[in-house]
Write a protein that holds these residues in place. Structure first.
Motif, short mmCIF file in Angstrom:
data_model
loop_
_atom_site.label_atom_id
_atom_site.label_comp_id
_atom_site.label_asym_id
_atom_site.label_seq_id
_atom_site.Cartn_x
_atom_site.Cartn_y
_atom_site.Cartn_z
N ALA A 27 -1.49 -5.38 0.58
CA ALA A 27 -2.92 -5.09 0.55
C ALA A 27 -3.52 -5.83 -0.65
N PRO A 47 -4.85 -5.02 6.07
CA PRO A 47 -3.58 -5.37 5.43
C PRO A 47 -3.09 -6.76 5.88
N PRO A 58 0.81 -1.22 0.00
CA PRO A 58 0.00 0.00 0.00
C PRO A 58 0.85 1.27 0.00
#
Length: 143
Positions: A85, A103, A54
């Motif tokens: 992610a 996550p 991410p």
């Protein structure tokens, strides 16, 4: 970092939301693209996810990993954490989304991982448009 883990097996031990019956996933880098990988179930061939860091898309993405989650994967140092992610790829690509609320944290030293759900204080979403992010060169880890 994703490229260096190509072909390795991550022990998620049933922590992937909606897939608690699956334990092991292999990671496969997307050839020609350093940002993306396929997280493929070792137990069910038809289960796989496109993942990315991410931090490669969202400069301000940050969170703290709870102590019990660190203990679950024997994570001692932040530098040993790879954060992934799950993405939903759409056409056109810039309408694709990333799950910032849940996550996956991987300890790269022992390849143990866990998907965590962040508490409401973070206000992240499960379907955050990557168009909202700012693409970085290389990204970074902050946890």
């Amino acid at each position: 970092m994703i490229q260096e883990l190509d072909g390795k097996v991550i022990q998620l031990n049933g922590s992937l939301l909606g897939f608690g019956h699956l334990q092991e996933f292999s990671i496969h880098a997307v050839e020609g693209n350093r940002l993306f990988a396929l997280l493929q179930s070792k137990e069910e061939e038809g289960v796989g996810f496109v993942v990315a860091s991410p931090f490669s898309f969202f400069t301000s993405y940050t969170f703290e990993i709870a102590e019990e989650d660190k203990e679950a994967i024997d994570l001692l140092k932040p530098d040993d954490a790879l954060i992934l992610a799950i993405m939903t790829i759409k056409d056109p690509f810039n309408s694709s989304t990333m799950n910032l609320l849940a996550p996956i944290v991987v300890n790269i030293e022992n390849m143990k991982g866990i998907q965590i759900v962040l508490p409401p204080k973070y206000e992240y979403q499960t379907r955050t448009s990557i168009a909202e992010g700012q693409l970085l060169k290389g990204g970074g880890v902050s946890c």
